[in-house]
Design an enzyme around this catalytic site. Sequence first.
Site, PDB file in Angstrom:
ATOM      1  N   ARG A 112      45.484  29.768  34.243  1.00 56.82           N
ATOM      2  CA  ARG A 112      44.920  31.117  34.331  1.00 56.82           C
ATOM      3  C   ARG A 112      45.364  31.953  33.130  1.00 56.82           C
ATOM      4  O   ARG A 112      46.522  31.874  32.707  1.00 56.82           O
ATOM      5  CB  ARG A 112      45.425  31.765  35.626  1.00 56.82           C
ATOM      6  CG  ARG A 112      44.811  33.122  35.945  1.00 56.82           C
ATOM      7  CD  ARG A 112      43.331  33.028  36.174  1.00 56.82           C
ATOM      8  NE  ARG A 112      42.799  34.177  36.901  1.00 56.82           N
ATOM      9  CZ  ARG A 112      41.510  34.370  37.117  1.00 56.82           C
ATOM     10  NH1 ARG A 112      40.618  33.493  36.665  1.00 56.82           N
ATOM     11  NH2 ARG A 112      41.091  35.411  37.800  1.00 56.82           N
ATOM     12  N   THR A 407      31.373  31.011  35.814  1.00 59.86           N
ATOM     13  CA  THR A 407      32.316  29.909  36.039  1.00 59.86           C
ATOM     14  C   THR A 407      31.561  28.593  36.242  1.00 59.86           C
ATOM     15  O   THR A 407      30.344  28.590  36.432  1.00 59.86           O
ATOM     16  CB  THR A 407      33.242  30.226  37.241  1.00 59.86           C
ATOM     17  OG1 THR A 407      33.819  31.505  37.078  1.00 59.86           O
ATOM     18  CG2 THR A 407      34.323  29.205  37.459  1.00 59.86           C
ATOM     19  N   THR A 425      36.492  28.715  33.560  1.00 55.85           N
ATOM     20  CA  THR A 425      35.770  29.982  33.460  1.00 55.85           C
ATOM     21  C   THR A 425      36.142  30.740  32.198  1.00 55.85           C
ATOM     22  O   THR A 425      37.232  30.536  31.642  1.00 55.85           O
ATOM     23  CB  THR A 425      36.092  30.866  34.695  1.00 55.85           C
ATOM     24  OG1 THR A 425      35.231  32.008  34.694  1.00 55.85           O
ATOM     25  CG2 THR A 425      37.535  31.338  34.696  1.00 55.85           C
ATOM     26  N   GLU A 427      35.243  33.979  32.808  1.00 53.79           N
ATOM     27  CA  GLU A 427      34.927  35.110  33.709  1.00 53.79           C
ATOM     28  C   GLU A 427      33.416  35.373  33.701  1.00 53.79           C
ATOM     29  O   GLU A 427      32.688  34.511  34.118  1.00 53.79           O
ATOM     30  CB  GLU A 427      35.802  36.317  33.395  1.00 53.79           C
ATOM     31  CG  GLU A 427      35.584  37.609  34.173  1.00 53.79           C
ATOM     32  CD  GLU A 427      35.048  37.558  35.596  1.00 53.79           C
ATOM     33  OE1 GLU A 427      35.237  36.588  36.344  1.00 53.79           O
ATOM     34  OE2 GLU A 427      34.389  38.539  35.972  1.00 53.79           O
ATOM     35  N   ASP A 449      39.095  40.698  36.262  1.00 50.43           N
ATOM     36  CA  ASP A 449      39.383  40.231  37.637  1.00 50.43           C
ATOM     37  C   ASP A 449      40.541  41.005  38.258  1.00 50.43           C
ATOM     38  O   ASP A 449      40.823  40.868  39.451  1.00 50.43           O
ATOM     39  CB  ASP A 449      39.705  38.729  37.642  1.00 50.43           C
ATOM     40  CG  ASP A 449      38.449  37.874  37.817  1.00 50.43           C
ATOM     41  OD1 ASP A 449      37.366  38.433  38.047  1.00 50.43           O
ATOM     42  OD2 ASP A 449      38.555  36.636  37.730  1.00 50.43           O
ATOM     43  N   SER A 470      42.307  35.177  41.171  1.00 51.43           N
ATOM     44  CA  SER A 470      41.066  34.416  41.028  1.00 51.43           C
ATOM     45  C   SER A 470      40.528  34.068  42.408  1.00 51.43           C
ATOM     46  O   SER A 470      41.228  34.156  43.420  1.00 51.43           O
ATOM     47  CB  SER A 470      41.362  33.139  40.242  1.00 51.43           C
ATOM     48  OG  SER A 470      40.235  32.288  40.249  1.00 51.43           O
ATOM     49  N   SER A 471      39.258  33.651  42.409  1.00 49.72           N
ATOM     50  CA  SER A 471      38.656  33.098  43.632  1.00 49.72           C
ATOM     51  C   SER A 471      38.364  31.619  43.483  1.00 49.72           C
ATOM     52  O   SER A 471      37.738  31.021  44.364  1.00 49.72           O
ATOM     53  CB  SER A 471      37.345  33.833  43.933  1.00 49.72           C
ATOM     54  OG  SER A 471      37.585  35.187  44.135  1.00 49.72           O
ATOM     55  N   GLY A 491      30.835  31.090  40.858  1.00 50.63           N
ATOM     56  CA  GLY A 491      30.251  32.193  41.636  1.00 50.63           C
ATOM     57  C   GLY A 491      31.197  33.325  41.986  1.00 50.63           C
ATOM     58  O   GLY A 491      30.996  33.974  43.020  1.00 50.63           O
ATOM     59  N   GLY A 492      32.230  33.589  41.178  1.00 49.20           N
ATOM     60  CA  GLY A 492      33.126  34.707  41.497  1.00 49.20           C
ATOM     61  C   GLY A 492      33.695  34.527  42.895  1.00 49.20           C
ATOM     62  O   GLY A 492      34.030  33.418  43.307  1.00 49.20           O
TER      63      GLY A 492
HETATM   64  N1  GLY Z   1      36.714  34.680  37.061  1.00 50.49           N
HETATM   65  C1  GLY Z   1      36.341  34.082  38.275  1.00 50.49           C
HETATM   66  C2  GLY Z   1      37.483  33.798  39.167  1.00 50.49           C
HETATM   67  O1  GLY Z   1      38.565  33.592  38.668  1.00 50.49           O
HETATM   68  O2  GLY Z   1      37.352  33.780  40.351  1.00 50.49           O
END
Ligand code: GLY
Length: 597
Positions: A112, A407, A425, A427, A449, A470-471, A491-492
Amino acid sequence: MRSVVVTSLGVLTLAGLLAPPAQAAPAPHAPPPKEVKRPVAEGYGGAVATVDLDASKAALTVLRQGGNAMDAAVAGAAALGVTEPYSAGLAGGGFLVYYDARHRKVTTIDGRETAPRAMTSTALEGIPFAEAVSSGLSVGVPGSVAQWDLALRKYGTMSLRQALRPAIEIADRGFVVDQTFYDQTQQNAVRFADFTSTAALYLPGGQPPPVGSTFRNPDLARTYRELGIRGPAWLYGGDLGREIVATVKKPPVRDGATRNVRSGLMEVGDLRAYRALERPPTKVTYKGLDVYGMAPPSSGGSTVGEALNILEALPKIGLHEYLEASRLAFADRNAYVGDPAYTPVPLGDLLSDGFAKERACLIGPRAMPHPAAPGSPDGSYSPCAAPTTPAAPAASAPEEKKEGPETTHLVVTDRWGDVAAYNITIEQTGGSGIVVPGRGILLNNELTDFTFGPAPGDPNLPAPGKRPRSSMAPTIVLKDGSPLLAVGSPGGATIITTVLQILVNRLDFGMSLPDAVAAPRASQRNTAATQAEPAFTQRYGAELTALGHTLTDVPGPPAGEIGAATGLEFLRNGRVQAVAEPARRGGGSALVVATHR
Ligand code: GLY
């Protein structure tokens, strides 16, 4: 090549919902069959699925050369940095969940991005989101290269230089522009035009490259080549790092640009201080299976895991229960999950059966009042009192950032049974929109984020060196200690619901993995309305509305789509099924090393 689009969303009609994914009839001018992008492949000796044929072929090449799943995952990610540059790249980050067959253990590698050390908790406060998106301020310290390096050193068999080779080849020779690449460029055209380096690369002649044309990125080929020779230190403190910092501090904005572009806070010392981290995975047991995911700073593993635990505590599981479990898990995610180096995340309690049972008590026959309040993951849990009393709604739900299609996710397995599930990703689709001049790489805007604030007590406010929540939810499921499934999606924040829904489709609703991936999706993230794809609303809207749910359309672009998943299922006798989307994002590519033993 990438210009082959398999199907339209039209395959998700009612009649087609549970049918095997459709295979498009080849167009008269289609490339030879071996070049066609197929969403499902079954076979032996290794398998891969990505959103893109060239990237899947890059990973497959490495498997065929004798590389393992980690080598192939890095090769595939680097190739996606060429062919999916708006979703992935060496100036981005990612999360990787890995099953190491020799040691029969699951581990994870956190790549990350981090906030620069000059970034304070109020650095994003009051800045319009749209302004932050295309700025140097939103660029996080890139994590991908350190992640590739750590992944290869600990679990791979190849050098970074070897793993980058297929990507270099694609960047040099080029790939055929498909509709998805064209559309993504078109959607970004106005902001890309504001940066001279970005316009020069992605808007040749002032326009997106046409569908069917060949797109080359020789600057990126050179960057990868030099990275292979010089190693990660070239980025983390060396000359490439200095170029990135210079671009972040003074983005190459054209005269008369349409926006105010803020400069960033990154220094070479931030790059030097960056570390990818090996972390223990999250783990829950669900129906006798072990489900492993990504721990904080991603909320993927904790939120998917909590929702599964809640579902397991319910007397029955249907779509209503899926939506309600997701709603509750998101309330807890929003309240408690951030970078664990900065905020105490009660991970053990969030993933405990006691907490899940307490939360499950709130799920009744109708949709609960919005917003669901977070629970108390404090180790003290009461059994359900009958009748159940919903917790008092929170005064107000936190405002949700608009979730886009950003992503990408790849899965790969090798002949030894190692498995990688890898989310990568930059982002937003197109990241910050800023290309490093002469380097062919788009900078991420991962720091968007973070919670912008003011939001006192929020676990996801920025801080010096902190990783934004993050997701991303790369997930591996073991049965009796051996891989059964691997799955993930872009997909965020909808990544979490997509992964959860695919698992529920596969494990509870009895769908095959291709059907579970193709089935229409809905995403409930503790929002007043549940976002749903048109085919989902058509099929289930009436019954869910009768239970008090409100379904709303998925905003674009691309409108009406949630996620673009990839997965693996380990069948009997060493046979593996690799699965990509049949339609979303133009369909993905699944490949196997051999179709027969
Ligand atoms: N930028 C997408 C995530 O980290 O969830």
